[in-house]
Every structure is written in C-alpha cells, then in structure tokens.
Write a protein that holds these residues in place. Structure first.
Motif, mmCIF file in Angstrom:
data_model
loop_
_atom_site.group_PDB
_atom_site.id
_atom_site.type_symbol
_atom_site.label_atom_id
_atom_site.label_comp_id
_atom_site.label_asym_id
_atom_site.label_seq_id
_atom_site.Cartn_x
_atom_site.Cartn_y
_atom_site.Cartn_z
ATOM 1 N N UNK A 25 0.819 -1.215 0.000
ATOM 2 C CA UNK A 25 0.000 0.000 0.000
ATOM 3 C C UNK A 25 0.854 1.267 0.000
ATOM 4 N N UNK A 26 2.093 1.166 0.439
ATOM 5 C CA UNK A 26 2.985 2.324 0.457
ATOM 6 C C UNK A 26 3.626 2.613 -0.897
ATOM 7 N N UNK A 27 3.427 1.709 -1.856
ATOM 8 C CA UNK A 27 4.052 1.881 -3.168
ATOM 9 C C UNK A 27 3.050 2.057 -4.306
ATOM 10 N N UNK A 28 1.779 1.829 -4.056
ATOM 11 C CA UNK A 28 0.801 1.962 -5.131
ATOM 12 C C UNK A 28 0.604 3.444 -5.460
ATOM 13 N N UNK A 29 0.120 3.774 -6.656
ATOM 14 C CA UNK A 29 -0.085 5.178 -7.039
ATOM 15 C C UNK A 29 -0.966 5.914 -6.042
ATOM 16 N N UNK A 30 -0.578 7.134 -5.706
ATOM 17 C CA UNK A 30 -1.237 7.892 -4.647
ATOM 18 C C UNK A 30 -2.696 8.197 -4.952
ATOM 19 N N UNK A 61 0.839 -13.136 0.869
ATOM 20 C CA UNK A 61 -0.067 -12.903 1.998
ATOM 21 C C UNK A 61 0.423 -11.818 2.951
ATOM 22 N N UNK A 62 1.731 -11.625 3.054
ATOM 23 C CA UNK A 62 2.259 -10.645 4.010
ATOM 24 C C UNK A 62 1.726 -9.245 3.737
ATOM 25 N N UNK A 66 -0.666 -7.762 6.822
ATOM 26 C CA UNK A 66 -0.124 -6.618 7.560
ATOM 27 C C UNK A 66 -1.138 -5.492 7.723
ATOM 28 N N UNK A 67 -2.227 -5.549 6.964
ATOM 29 C CA UNK A 67 -3.276 -4.528 7.071
ATOM 30 C C UNK A 67 -4.450 -4.993 7.931
ATOM 31 N N UNK A 68 -4.299 -6.153 8.570
ATOM 32 C CA UNK A 68 -5.347 -6.641 9.455
ATOM 33 C C UNK A 68 -6.579 -7.116 8.700
ATOM 34 N N UNK A 75 -7.842 -9.173 0.045
ATOM 35 C CA UNK A 75 -7.381 -10.425 -0.555
ATOM 36 C C UNK A 75 -8.556 -11.235 -1.078
ATOM 37 N N UNK A 76 -9.604 -11.350 -0.264
ATOM 38 C CA UNK A 76 -10.786 -12.105 -0.673
ATOM 39 C C UNK A 76 -11.426 -11.489 -1.911
ATOM 40 N N UNK A 77 -11.525 -10.183 -1.943
ATOM 41 C CA UNK A 77 -12.109 -9.504 -3.108
ATOM 42 C C UNK A 77 -11.243 -9.716 -4.356
#
Length: 275
Positions: A25-30, A61-62, A66-68, A75-77
């Motif tokens: 999530x820290x690397x995806x486009x803002x 999976x990590x 890591x986002x709870x 992931x399911x979606x």
C-alpha cells in the motif's frame, strides 16, 4: 485446476508468466488512496491489464495480513474478482505455511474453502504430516519450498548428509507425499543453474520460479535448465511488473512490462516446440 489445464493455458497465451501481487500500500499510485479500497483498486487494474499475458497470479499474503482485517477482505475480493472474470487463471496463495497436522488442516480450509485458491506455498521443515492436509483437497496444489533465492538459503538448504544436499532430500522425500498432479516446487531464478540438478530429481513436476525481474534472475537461463516438454515452469515477476509505473497510466506501463516478458517466453516456448 489440473496440470493439463495449466499446460493448455500456457500454450494458448504463449506464456508461463505468474504475476506476483505483492501489493504494498505504500508503493501503489497515490491517486488510488481516494478509493474505498486502494489495494483492491490497484490489483483490479493490474489483473485487467495483464490477464491475457499471465497464466497465474500470486498474492503474497504478508502484504494483506499486515493490514489486518481490511487486508484480508482485500485479498478475498481480489481472489473473487479473478475467479469471476478470468476463471481459467491459476491463483496461488504465497503463504509459506507449514505446521502440525491439525493446524495445517485449518490453513488448508482457509485457502481452499474460504478463499478458493488453486494452490498454496508450503514450508516442508516439519515433514509429511504438516503437508498432507493440503494435499487432501482434490484439484488443489501444494507448492513446496525447495530451493529459495534469498541469501539465507545457504544456512540450511545446501547442507549435506551422505553427499545429498538438504534441498535434494526435500524433493526426493516429498514425491511420496504427492505427485505431478498436485505438487510443485519453488526454485529461485537467481539459482537457475541449479535447475539442472532439480530436473534430474523431478523431471515432470511444475516449478514455480520467483526472482525474474527486480531480483535479477535470467529468464533464458531458467528456461535453459528448467523447461521440460510441457514447459513445466511458472515464472513469477512481482515488483518488475506491478510497479512499472507510478502515475495514472500505471496499468498501461504494467502491461508493457508484462508483454515484454511474455514475448520472450513465447520465443522460448517456440524454440522448445511447445507452441
């Protein structure tokens, strides 16, 4: 998904590409942060841009755990989106699980019943009873860690007993647990020359090969040493594809990166007379 169905996808797409959804999530486009589920929005664009070039997707999976709870929902979606829109694609849970039998049984339920993955990566260190619960699911796959590409692999995987290296022992012993229809092996691309030795032990098994792209592995070397007459390879690239672009055209740049790899794969398959 059966072995034959995977092979048919390889021939149809002229590709043995697995795209790793290591969606940090820290690397995806803002600009995606404005959506209700930024990582799912990112994954959806990646999948839509590459589905005709890839035969498999591999969420790590990590990046979701890591986002709870929200990460597990993402992931399911993601799995449901791939399954509904592109049902012929092989989906791998890169989970590296492995525990006592009862615990492994519940891990298998999580990935095969609750989330509908085709395969899960499993660590073999605890032996057969930690792996067999995954193999009890008909039509699903175990992808067993055999020879990894990280520096720490030297700590244990090359240790010898009776002139047999530990990773070789893993491969030979585990073949009595499963077969070529439900078991693959992980072999790092940065150790491509070792594929010759692995093919001597497991000539017909599919191999999942990470490390091509950002980690520097050579696709040509992987094919040279690891390809068999039904290809027998799923070569994964993660960061080199999914983070090829940072702006609003990131999906287009992702596609271009995947297309470059797929084009090389098509040539390698043709040289082997598989397509």
């Amino acid at each position: 998904m059966t072995r034959q169905e995977i092979f048919e996808q390889i021939r149809k797409k002229k590709s043995f590409l697995c795209v790793g959804l290591d969606s940090d999530i820290n690397k995806i486009p803002r600009f995606l942060y404005d959506t209700s589920d930024p990582v799912f929005a990112f994954n959806k664009e990646i999948v839509d841009a590459t589905h005709d070039l890839a035969v498999a997707y591999k969420p790590n999976l990590a990046f979701y755990e890591s986002m709870g709870v929200s990460g597990w929902n993402t992931l399911e979606k993601t799995v449901n989106y791939i399954r509904y829109n592109y049902p012929d694609i092989f989906i791998i849970a890169d989970a590296k699980r492995g525990d006592i039998g009862n615990t492994s049984h519940h891990y298998a339920r999580a990935f095969f019943d609750a989330l509908d993955f085709d395969a899960v990566t499993v660590a073999p260190y605890m032996g057969s009873d930690s792996v067999k619960p995954f193999l009890s699911y008909v039509g699903r796959w175990v992808i067993l860690l055999a020879l990894t590409s990280n520096q720490g692999a030297n700590d244990f995987q090359f240790l010898k007993e009776d002139n047999t290296r530990l990773f070789e022992k893993v491969i030979t012993t585990s073949q009595s647990w499963g077969d070529i229809e439900n078991m693959m092996y992980v072999v790092g691309a940065t150790r491509a020359e070792m594929l010759k030795d692995i093919r001597a032990l497991a000539p017909d098994h599919f191999l999942l090969v990470p490390g091509v792209g950002a980690q520097g592995g050579s696709l040509a070397e992987v094919a040279r040493y690891g390809m068999n007459d039904q290809c027998g390879l799923l070569v994964n690239s993660s960061r080199g594809i999914i983070f090829a672009g940072e702006g609003k055209d990131f999906a287009e740049k992702t596609r271009n990166a995947a297309l470059q790899i797929q084009s090389e794969m098509a040539q390698l398959l043709a040289e082997k007379a598989i397509i």
